[in-house]
Design an enzyme around this catalytic site. Structure first.
Site, PDB file in Angstrom:
ATOM      1  N   LYS A  96       0.938  -1.153   0.037  1.00 20.82           N
ATOM      2  CA  LYS A  96       0.005   0.032  -0.122  1.00 20.82           C
ATOM      3  C   LYS A  96       0.850   1.311  -0.020  1.00 20.82           C
ATOM      4  O   LYS A  96       0.521   2.067  -0.799  1.00 20.82           O
ATOM      5  CB  LYS A  96      -0.922  -0.054   1.064  1.00 20.82           C
ATOM      6  CG  LYS A  96      -2.161  -0.799   1.105  1.00 20.82           C
ATOM      7  CD  LYS A  96      -2.758  -1.011   2.636  1.00 20.82           C
ATOM      8  CE  LYS A  96      -3.759  -2.222   2.486  1.00 20.82           C
ATOM      9  NZ  LYS A  96      -4.138  -2.616   3.877  1.00 20.82           N
ATOM     10  N   GLN A 147      -5.046  -1.480   9.649  1.00 18.60           N
ATOM     11  CA  GLN A 147      -4.930  -2.802   9.221  1.00 18.60           C
ATOM     12  C   GLN A 147      -5.599  -3.600  10.125  1.00 18.60           C
ATOM     13  O   GLN A 147      -5.307  -3.684  11.295  1.00 18.60           O
ATOM     14  CB  GLN A 147      -3.394  -3.021   8.951  1.00 18.60           C
ATOM     15  CG  GLN A 147      -3.096  -4.344   8.356  1.00 18.60           C
ATOM     16  CD  GLN A 147      -3.669  -4.579   6.778  1.00 18.60           C
ATOM     17  OE1 GLN A 147      -3.839  -3.491   6.155  1.00 18.60           O
ATOM     18  NE2 GLN A 147      -4.154  -5.658   6.488  1.00 18.60           N
ATOM     19  N   ASP A 181     -11.597   2.908   4.320  1.00 16.26           N
ATOM     20  CA  ASP A 181     -11.823   1.489   4.167  1.00 16.26           C
ATOM     21  C   ASP A 181     -13.467   1.647   4.024  1.00 16.26           C
ATOM     22  O   ASP A 181     -14.020   0.462   3.720  1.00 16.26           O
ATOM     23  CB  ASP A 181     -11.510   0.693   5.509  1.00 16.26           C
ATOM     24  CG  ASP A 181     -10.096  -0.079   5.323  1.00 16.26           C
ATOM     25  OD1 ASP A 181     -10.219  -0.495   4.050  1.00 16.26           O
ATOM     26  OD2 ASP A 181      -9.539  -0.157   6.278  1.00 16.26           O
TER      27      ASP A 181
HETATM   28  N1  GUN Z   1      -7.131  -6.510   6.250  1.00 11.61           N
HETATM   29  C1  GUN Z   1      -7.345  -7.274   5.248  1.00 11.61           C
HETATM   30  N2  GUN Z   1      -7.807  -6.569   4.316  1.00 11.61           N
HETATM   31  C2  GUN Z   1      -8.286  -5.324   4.542  1.00 11.61           C
HETATM   32  C3  GUN Z   1      -8.454  -4.151   4.248  1.00 11.61           C
HETATM   33  O1  GUN Z   1      -9.249  -3.979   3.163  1.00 11.61           O
HETATM   34  N3  GUN Z   1      -8.596  -3.050   5.443  1.00 11.61           N
HETATM   35  C4  GUN Z   1      -8.011  -3.130   6.614  1.00 11.61           C
HETATM   36  N4  GUN Z   1      -8.196  -1.965   7.287  1.00 11.61           N
HETATM   37  N5  GUN Z   1      -7.603  -4.170   6.803  1.00 11.61           N
HETATM   38  C5  GUN Z   1      -7.483  -5.314   6.097  1.00 11.61           C
END
Ligand code: GUN
Length: 297
Positions: A54, A98, A121
């Site tokens: 990311k 996360q 998100d």
């Molecule tokens: N962990 C796995 N996928 C995601 C996601 O799309 N967002 C977040 N915040 N954590 C994750």
């Protein structure tokens, strides 16, 4: 029929190009650089890989990336204090914590402490409610990516029968809302659904989001249907080593479907591209500017 393969990797690259163009405009015309803050607790290897990826892509599209790596034992109070600081920081337009969080933390409490306008998100209850009532919101990245691919492939989705297999808050439920928003007739199926094969056979669009490797075989698929496979499961290969597979059994589904997303290279790359899209959308909204076209629901 042999299905058209929907190339998520290539499509994600076009989304990132659009994001980068919008970032350039924000910088050159308005003097604003969008910023994404990612908060990671602990050392989970898969989460570390996601977060690194990311950060790299955030910088590649010209945005600022702020990474906050905290100890797995971080207290709720410390985490909430960091989020409050990021909420107040004008250089931060998107905040992602996360998941999963270590067990001693209340994920709902933490997520709902993020400013909904910065919740890239789309997990905050305010954004869930806005999406459910058809109002402007931040939309969860994976379902947004699936919707973009479906719109690109079909044009209008109006009147299509869509079956979403899986009822998670992250994918299944928001995916159903988005498909409903595009005038599909939507069914959410799950582990207690009676005669799941018969339900899936009704679908013009199948979104597989259960997290069970290869559980949907080709003989559940209506000929010509579109299969969007959200699953990313690692399985052992008979000859040793491992490989990634989706929730759909790719070969048998591809033999029947009209279109299908592969794993890897389908939905996966779209998730990060949509995170970047959401960040640039959040930045534009925060500054009262026009939103990028084609990057929101
Ligand atoms: N962990 C796995 N996928 C995601 C996601 O799309 N967002 C977040 N915040 N954590 C994750």
């Amino acid at each position: 029929m042999t299905a058209t393969v929907i190339d998520g990797k290539a499509f994600a690259a076009t989304v990132r190009t659009k994001v980068a163009e919008h970032v350039t405009r924000l910088k050159e015309v308005h003097g604003i650089t969008p910023g994404l803050a990612v908060v990671l607790l602990g050392e989970d290897p898969a989460s570390q890989v996601y977060v690194r990826s990311k950060g790299k892509m955030t910088v590649e599209v010209g945005m600022n990336s702020f990474e906050h790596k905290l100890d797995a034992q971080t207290s709720e109070a410390e985490l909430l204090a960091l989020i409050a600081k990021l909420n107040a920081d004008p250089d931060v337009h998107g905040i992602l914590v996360q998941l999963p969080l270590p067990g001693h933390l209340d994920s709902d409490l933490v997520i709902n402490s993020i400013d909904p306008a910065k919740d890239v998100d789309g997990f905050h209850v305010s954004n869930v409610g806005l999406l459910g009532t058809g109002q402007k919101s931040m939309v969860p990245c994976t379902p947004l990516g699936c919707l973009m691919m479906l719109r690109d492939h079909h044009g209008s989705l109006s009147g299509m029968n869509a079956v979403v297999v899986g009822r998670s808050n992250i994918v299944g439920k928001p995916m159903a809302q988005l498909l409903l928003g595009d005038s599909c007739t939507v069914t959410i199926a799950h582990s207690r659904t009676k005669d799941l094969p018969a339900v899936v056979r009704q679908a013009d669009i199948v979104v597989a989001a259960v997290g069970r490797p290869q559980m949907i075989p080709g003989d559940w698929i209506k000929p010509g249907a579109t299969v969007i496979d959200v699953g990313i499961n690692r399985i052992d290969k008979p000859e040793g080593g491992t490989r990634l597979v989706g929730d759909a059994d790719y070969d048998s589904c591809a033999a029947v479907a009209g279109a299908i997303t592969p794993v890897p290279g389908g939905v996966g790359p779209m998730t990060i591209a949509c995170l970047l899209a959401n960040t640039v959308t959040a930045c534009s909204r925060a500054n009262g500017l026009k939103e990028p076209e084609g990057l929101t629901a």
